[in-house]
Write a protein that holds these residues in place. Structure first.
Motif, PDB file in Angstrom:
ATOM      1  N   VAL A   1      -7.351   8.498  -2.520  1.00 48.76           N
ATOM      2  CA  VAL A   1      -8.738   7.868  -2.646  1.00 48.76           C
ATOM      3  C   VAL A   1      -9.524   8.048  -1.607  1.00 48.76           C
ATOM      4  O   VAL A   1     -10.718   8.244  -1.624  1.00 48.76           O
ATOM      5  CB  VAL A   1      -8.408   6.254  -2.832  1.00 48.76           C
ATOM      6  CG1 VAL A   1      -9.771   5.692  -2.616  1.00 48.76           C
ATOM      7  CG2 VAL A   1      -7.427   5.840  -3.802  1.00 48.76           C
TER       8      VAL A   1
ATOM      9  N   THR B   1      -3.362   6.002  -0.932  1.00 50.41           N
ATOM     10  CA  THR B   1      -4.505   5.986   0.020  1.00 50.41           C
ATOM     11  C   THR B   1      -5.056   7.382   0.353  1.00 50.41           C
ATOM     12  O   THR B   1      -6.408   7.473   0.447  1.00 50.41           O
ATOM     13  CB  THR B   1      -3.846   5.301   1.468  1.00 50.41           C
ATOM     14  OG1 THR B   1      -3.388   4.122   0.919  1.00 50.41           O
ATOM     15  CG2 THR B   1      -4.911   5.219   2.406  1.00 50.41           C
TER      16      THR B   1
ATOM     17  N   TYR C   1      -7.187   5.290  -8.632  1.00 51.94           N
ATOM     18  CA  TYR C   1      -6.592   4.760  -7.302  1.00 51.94           C
ATOM     19  C   TYR C   1      -4.995   5.289  -7.125  1.00 51.94           C
ATOM     20  O   TYR C   1      -4.183   4.411  -6.555  1.00 51.94           O
ATOM     21  CB  TYR C   1      -6.225   3.136  -7.360  1.00 51.94           C
ATOM     22  CG  TYR C   1      -8.074   2.787  -7.533  1.00 51.94           C
ATOM     23  CD1 TYR C   1      -8.862   3.317  -6.699  1.00 51.94           C
ATOM     24  CD2 TYR C   1      -8.450   2.149  -8.934  1.00 51.94           C
ATOM     25  CE1 TYR C   1     -10.361   2.651  -6.777  1.00 51.94           C
ATOM     26  CE2 TYR C   1      -9.666   1.873  -8.933  1.00 51.94           C
ATOM     27  CZ  TYR C   1     -10.618   1.970  -8.013  1.00 51.94           C
ATOM     28  OH  TYR C   1     -12.030   1.809  -8.134  1.00 51.94           O
TER      29      TYR C   1
ATOM     30  N   SER D   1     -10.761   7.095  -9.401  1.00 54.18           N
ATOM     31  CA  SER D   1     -10.655   5.856 -10.004  1.00 54.18           C
ATOM     32  C   SER D   1      -9.614   5.371 -10.760  1.00 54.18           C
ATOM     33  O   SER D   1      -9.340   4.283 -11.169  1.00 54.18           O
ATOM     34  CB  SER D   1     -11.920   5.717 -11.234  1.00 54.18           C
ATOM     35  OG  SER D   1     -13.103   5.879 -10.787  1.00 54.18           O
TER      36      SER D   1
ATOM     37  N   VAL E   1      -4.053   0.396  -2.346  1.00 55.68           N
ATOM     38  CA  VAL E   1      -4.911   0.906  -1.409  1.00 55.68           C
ATOM     39  C   VAL E   1      -5.448   0.143  -0.265  1.00 55.68           C
ATOM     40  O   VAL E   1      -5.638  -1.217  -0.981  1.00 55.68           O
ATOM     41  CB  VAL E   1      -5.848   1.808  -2.092  1.00 55.68           C
ATOM     42  CG1 VAL E   1      -6.986   2.082  -1.058  1.00 55.68           C
ATOM     43  CG2 VAL E   1      -5.363   2.676  -2.889  1.00 55.68           C
TER      44      VAL E   1
ATOM     45  N   THR F   1       0.885  -1.097   0.034  1.00 55.73           N
ATOM     46  CA  THR F   1      -0.080   0.037   0.409  1.00 55.73           C
ATOM     47  C   THR F   1       0.797   1.534  -0.001  1.00 55.73           C
ATOM     48  O   THR F   1       1.905   1.104   0.399  1.00 55.73           O
ATOM     49  CB  THR F   1      -0.965   0.031   1.225  1.00 55.73           C
ATOM     50  OG1 THR F   1      -0.235  -0.018   2.353  1.00 55.73           O
ATOM     51  CG2 THR F   1      -1.749  -1.157   1.272  1.00 55.73           C
TER      52      THR F   1
ATOM     53  N   ALA G   1      -7.425  -2.497  -6.696  1.00 53.51           N
ATOM     54  CA  ALA G   1      -6.707  -1.280  -6.290  1.00 53.51           C
ATOM     55  C   ALA G   1      -5.513  -1.973  -5.408  1.00 53.51           C
ATOM     56  O   ALA G   1      -5.737  -1.703  -3.994  1.00 53.51           O
ATOM     57  CB  ALA G   1      -7.507  -0.342  -5.378  1.00 53.51           C
TER      58      ALA G   1
ATOM     59  N   GLN H   1     -15.724   2.572  -3.119  1.00 53.42           N
ATOM     60  CA  GLN H   1     -16.869   2.151  -3.751  1.00 53.42           C
ATOM     61  C   GLN H   1     -17.943   2.081  -3.136  1.00 53.42           C
ATOM     62  O   GLN H   1     -19.039   2.053  -4.159  1.00 53.42           O
ATOM     63  CB  GLN H   1     -16.235   0.729  -4.010  1.00 53.42           C
ATOM     64  CG  GLN H   1     -15.071   0.425  -5.173  1.00 53.42           C
ATOM     65  CD  GLN H   1     -15.532   0.797  -6.461  1.00 53.42           C
ATOM     66  OE1 GLN H   1     -16.647   0.744  -6.834  1.00 53.42           O
ATOM     67  NE2 GLN H   1     -14.407   1.236  -7.177  1.00 53.42           N
TER      68      GLN H   1
ATOM     69  N   PHE I   1     -10.717   1.011  -0.212  1.00 53.52           N
ATOM     70  CA  PHE I   1     -11.077   0.909  -1.461  1.00 53.52           C
ATOM     71  C   PHE I   1     -12.657   0.528  -1.238  1.00 53.52           C
ATOM     72  O   PHE I   1     -13.324   1.133  -2.035  1.00 53.52           O
ATOM     73  CB  PHE I   1     -10.650  -0.367  -2.092  1.00 53.52           C
ATOM     74  CG  PHE I   1     -11.171  -0.908  -3.284  1.00 53.52           C
ATOM     75  CD1 PHE I   1     -11.046  -0.097  -4.324  1.00 53.52           C
ATOM     76  CD2 PHE I   1     -11.943  -2.107  -3.280  1.00 53.52           C
ATOM     77  CE1 PHE I   1     -11.538  -0.545  -5.770  1.00 53.52           C
ATOM     78  CE2 PHE I   1     -12.194  -2.468  -4.483  1.00 53.52           C
ATOM     79  CZ  PHE I   1     -12.129  -1.715  -5.744  1.00 53.52           C
TER      80      PHE I   1
END
Length: 430
Positions: free
Chosen positions: A13, A10, A222, A220, A95, A5, A92, A104, A100
């Motif tokens: 997002v 992070t 990410y 998107s 992340v 990650t 992703a 979403q 994530f």
């Protein structure tokens, strides 16, 4: 694949998730300004209830269906209830899975919220809530699996949908058509169409949507990288081009461009660029926005031909825009923007990507349309979807919620003092 990650990705997002969260209230105000003043609270309540309901269904079962490891159609249940998921999601890899899932979730919430524009002023609140809970699990989550998850059958076949032209907009637009058919036409439509009661509210909602859309498309990617910047820039370009195209078309056809047309045009362009934002160059985004502004404006009149009362033109803007955007990926995509993408027809790639776009798009539309008809049909038998004639005439604000958006009485005006008398003019001059 490097599954470590990254803190920058992070953070981006997380910020994007907050931006996309703003879009559901944006939809609420965008739609609320278009309805009659007796239905403002009802449309806002439906959108905020959608956000709450989908949050619950998403963390319990929706996310694991859409993104857990599994087959091409459904994920397994290892992330049921998001009970201590470990690692990262394959969609992703840089992340954390919880971040994530949050990002979403915002997509899963705004998608059914879009349907409320088609059904405005006639859907009972209780059956609506039941529908949203079922639809988010049986319709949205599987489609997200097919088109967003790397394991999904459409992704494996080569379909590209950067941020949800098929998953969000074509899906919601098809469901909106189904619900408009099930609920039937409003009293007096189309002979006496309702006029928007508050255009400044419409423009405010559109501004919230446009602002949030930068996270919708930019997030998107990410990652906080050039692809995110390209997607965000393309979002601005397409929205602007569509606003102008719709306004110019309106001016040519009717003599005057309107604020409602400008707002609708901007949203149409934002819808159309959504699947293509990370695959096309800005000049492609300009063309996509212009096409969406022109064609979606013309599609608004189609509902009258079929006598389907899509109250706020969800099908024309979201289904139409989603279809335009998905097809345009096959036309304007270029690997110079995204090496993981494809080469579209206009860049020498032939018809291969165009076919990969169209076939899954048609399957998604058919699946959403049929499942929505089935879900709403069962709920109609059990609960009754539509309000009664008296409630519709009174307005859903009072009939369903016991409230009014605007207090237009003068009951709170301070009463004049009992001994108050007009002052004679002669006294005033002394």
């Amino acid at each position: 694949m490097d599954n470590v990650t990254d803190s920058g990705s992070t953070a981006w997002v997380l910020v994007s998730a907050a931006l996309v969260l703003l879009m559901t209230p944006g939809v609420a105000f965008f739609y609320a300004g278009m309805v009659r003043r007796t239905n403002v609270i009802s449309i806002i309540m439906q959108n905020f209830a959608t956000l709450a309901i989908v949050t619950i269904t998403w963390i319990t079962v929706g996310f694991t269906i859409a993104f857990a490891p599994g087959n091409g159609f459904l994920g397994d249940f290892r992330w049921l209830g998001l009970n201590n998921p470990t690692g990262v999601a394959s969609a992703a890899p840089h992340v954390p899975v919880m971040v994530f899932a949050l990002f979403q979730l915002m997509f899963a919430a705004v998608t059914p919220a879009l349907i409320t524009g088609s059904t405005a002023e006639r859907w009972r609140f209780g059956p609506f809530c039941a529908f949203i809970a079922i639809w988010s699990v049986l319709v949205y989550a599987p489609i997200a699996r097919w088109v967003f998850a790397p394991e999904g059958w459409a992704v494996r076949w080569g379909t590209l949908d950067f941020a949800g032209g098929t998953v969000v907009h074509a899906n919601a637009g098809a469901a909106a058509v189904a619900m408009a058919i099930v609920l039937g036409r409003r009293r007096g439509w189309p002979a006496n169409p309702a006029r928007p009661h508050n255009l400044p509210m419409v423009m405010t909602g559109m501004a919230m949507l446009w602002f949030g859309w930068l996270g919708f498309n930019g997030g998107s990617a990410y990652g906080a990288n050039q692809l995110a910047g390209t997607a965000a820039l393309n979002t601005m370009v397409a929205g602007s081009a569509a606003l102008m195209a719709w306004s110019i078309t309106e001016r040519v056809r009717y003599g005057k461009p309107t604020s409602l047309g400008a707002a609708s045009g901007a949203v149409a362009g934002l819808v159309a660029i959504t699947p293509a934002a990370g695959y096309v160059a800005p000049v492609g985004a300009l063309a996509i926005g212009a096409l969406a502004g022109l064609l979606c404006h013309l599609l608004v009149g189609v509902k009258v031909w079929f006598r389907v009362d899509d109250s706020l033109d969800v099908a024309a803007v979201h289904l139409g825009g989603g279809v335009i955007g998905a097809i345009c990926v096959g036309l304007f995509a270029t690997k110079s923007v995204n090496a993981a993408g494809a080469t579209g027809l206009f860049y020498g790639g032939g018809y291969h990507q165009l076919i990969r776009q169209v076939v899954p798009l048609m399957i998604v539309i058919a699946y959403s349309l049929v499942l929505t008809l089935l879900i709403s049909g069962v709920l109609n038998r059990l609960l009754g979807n539509r309000v009664g004639g008296r409630a519709e005439a009174t307005g859903l604000d009072l009939a369903e919620h016991g409230e009014a958006a605007y207090d237009l009485t003068d009951r709170d005006k301070p009463a004049a003092a009992p001994d108050a008398r007009p002052v004679p003019a002669a006294v005033k001059t002394q």
